[in-house]
Design a protein around this motif. Sequence first.
Motif, mmCIF file in Angstrom:
data_model
loop_
_atom_site.group_PDB
_atom_site.id
_atom_site.type_symbol
_atom_site.label_atom_id
_atom_site.label_comp_id
_atom_site.label_asym_id
_atom_site.label_seq_id
_atom_site.Cartn_x
_atom_site.Cartn_y
_atom_site.Cartn_z
ATOM 1 N N UNK A 112 -35.711 -15.427 128.649
ATOM 2 C CA UNK A 112 -36.978 -14.715 128.536
ATOM 3 C C UNK A 112 -37.343 -14.248 129.951
ATOM 4 N N UNK A 113 -38.061 -13.146 130.070
ATOM 5 C CA UNK A 113 -38.389 -12.623 131.400
ATOM 6 C C UNK A 113 -39.129 -13.641 132.260
ATOM 7 N N UNK A 114 -38.771 -13.665 133.514
ATOM 8 C CA UNK A 114 -39.356 -14.588 134.485
ATOM 9 C C UNK A 114 -39.523 -13.821 135.785
ATOM 10 N N UNK A 115 -40.711 -13.864 136.364
ATOM 11 C CA UNK A 115 -41.014 -13.003 137.506
ATOM 12 C C UNK A 115 -40.029 -13.152 138.658
ATOM 13 N N UNK A 116 -39.569 -14.379 138.958
ATOM 14 C CA UNK A 116 -38.694 -14.507 140.114
ATOM 15 C C UNK A 116 -37.242 -14.118 139.793
ATOM 16 N N UNK A 155 -27.899 -18.017 141.583
ATOM 17 C CA UNK A 155 -27.414 -16.787 142.205
ATOM 18 C C UNK A 155 -27.400 -15.656 141.192
ATOM 19 N N UNK A 156 -27.586 -14.448 141.699
ATOM 20 C CA UNK A 156 -27.459 -13.261 140.856
ATOM 21 C C UNK A 156 -27.247 -12.049 141.742
ATOM 22 N N UNK A 157 -26.866 -10.937 141.104
ATOM 23 C CA UNK A 157 -26.704 -9.668 141.802
ATOM 24 C C UNK A 157 -27.801 -8.711 141.367
ATOM 25 N N UNK A 158 -28.343 -7.973 142.337
ATOM 26 C CA UNK A 158 -29.360 -6.964 142.060
ATOM 27 C C UNK A 158 -28.681 -5.677 141.569
ATOM 28 N N UNK A 159 -29.476 -4.697 141.164
ATOM 29 C CA UNK A 159 -28.937 -3.398 140.734
ATOM 30 C C UNK A 159 -28.179 -2.716 141.869
ATOM 31 N N UNK A 160 -28.585 -3.023 143.103
ATOM 32 C CA UNK A 160 -27.922 -2.423 144.267
ATOM 33 C C UNK A 160 -26.636 -3.162 144.643
ATOM 34 N N UNK A 161 -26.313 -4.219 143.917
ATOM 35 C CA UNK A 161 -25.087 -4.972 144.192
ATOM 36 C C UNK A 161 -25.238 -6.060 145.234
ATOM 37 N N UNK A 162 -26.483 -6.370 145.589
ATOM 38 C CA UNK A 162 -26.719 -7.398 146.612
ATOM 39 C C UNK A 162 -26.796 -8.780 145.951
ATOM 40 N N UNK A 163 -26.098 -9.743 146.530
ATOM 41 C CA UNK A 163 -26.139 -11.121 146.048
ATOM 42 C C UNK A 163 -27.420 -11.788 146.545
ATOM 43 N N UNK A 164 -28.184 -12.388 145.640
ATOM 44 C CA UNK A 164 -29.360 -13.155 146.033
ATOM 45 C C UNK A 164 -29.153 -14.605 145.607
ATOM 46 N N UNK A 174 -38.571 -24.931 144.042
ATOM 47 C CA UNK A 174 -37.881 -24.037 144.963
ATOM 48 C C UNK A 174 -38.689 -23.877 146.257
ATOM 49 N N UNK A 175 -39.602 -24.825 146.488
ATOM 50 C CA UNK A 175 -40.341 -24.834 147.754
ATOM 51 C C UNK A 175 -39.369 -25.118 148.896
ATOM 52 N N UNK A 176 -39.757 -24.795 150.134
ATOM 53 C CA UNK A 176 -38.890 -25.141 151.266
ATOM 54 C C UNK A 176 -38.586 -26.648 151.260
ATOM 55 N N UNK A 177 -37.382 -26.996 151.668
ATOM 56 C CA UNK A 177 -36.909 -28.380 151.572
ATOM 57 C C UNK A 177 -37.846 -29.389 152.227
ATOM 58 N N UNK A 221 -44.544 -24.951 127.205
ATOM 59 C CA UNK A 221 -45.448 -23.873 126.796
ATOM 60 C C UNK A 221 -44.724 -22.742 126.072
ATOM 61 N N UNK A 222 -43.379 -22.830 126.052
ATOM 62 C CA UNK A 222 -42.521 -21.854 125.372
ATOM 63 C C UNK A 222 -42.638 -20.448 125.984
ATOM 64 N N UNK A 223 -42.952 -20.403 127.263
ATOM 65 C CA UNK A 223 -43.046 -19.116 127.948
ATOM 66 C C UNK A 223 -41.686 -18.709 128.513
ATOM 67 N N UNK A 224 -40.926 -19.680 128.988
ATOM 68 C CA UNK A 224 -39.629 -19.407 129.598
ATOM 69 C C UNK A 224 -38.526 -20.121 128.839
#
Length: 195
Positions: free
Chosen positions: A60-64, A89-98, A119-122, A152-155
Amino acid sequence: MTSNNLPKAGYTLAKIALGGAVLVGLGMATMAYAQTKPLQTVERVELDKYLGVWYEVARKPLYFQNKCDRDVTATYTLNENGNVVVDNRCYTKEGKLTQSIGEAFIQNAPFNSKLKVSFLPEAIRWLPFGRGDYWVLKLDENYQTVLVGEPRRKYMWVLSRSPQPDQAVVNEYLEYAKTLGYDLGDVIHTKQTIK
């Protein structure tokens, strides 16, 4: 048609309309019940079997994850304090690995089916806020496909050990999510170009 038949026809139409309204009402009541009923997780997750690489096949869509276009993976490993390191990890439409590195904290040991992920800083990850629920809702006995969600069944995510899983299996997991009260109208089927 005679005037004697008009009331009968009107009565029949009224019955059809009432029947339709009842069916719609029952459908809405069933969905509302599914969404208010406590979300059930699997009985137990064996962490050593669960660790490793998973390929996202639906979510389901998730903002991050808005930037993610294809080849979404999650890799889980244990760290020295017994928590789970989450490497998304994932790739953006521009092919950049995030990449996003987080940590999952088990909430119901020894069953291990409910976790909180941060996912806060360590340096501040130990703080209890900023953590999202990660509940294992359906998992096959061979640890090849999993449905993950939150109360909550949102994600929701369907993950697989294979980047190209059997679509019938994916559909089975999505149908199961629907029975739990998830709205599948906005589900994204993840593009996986890895073979």
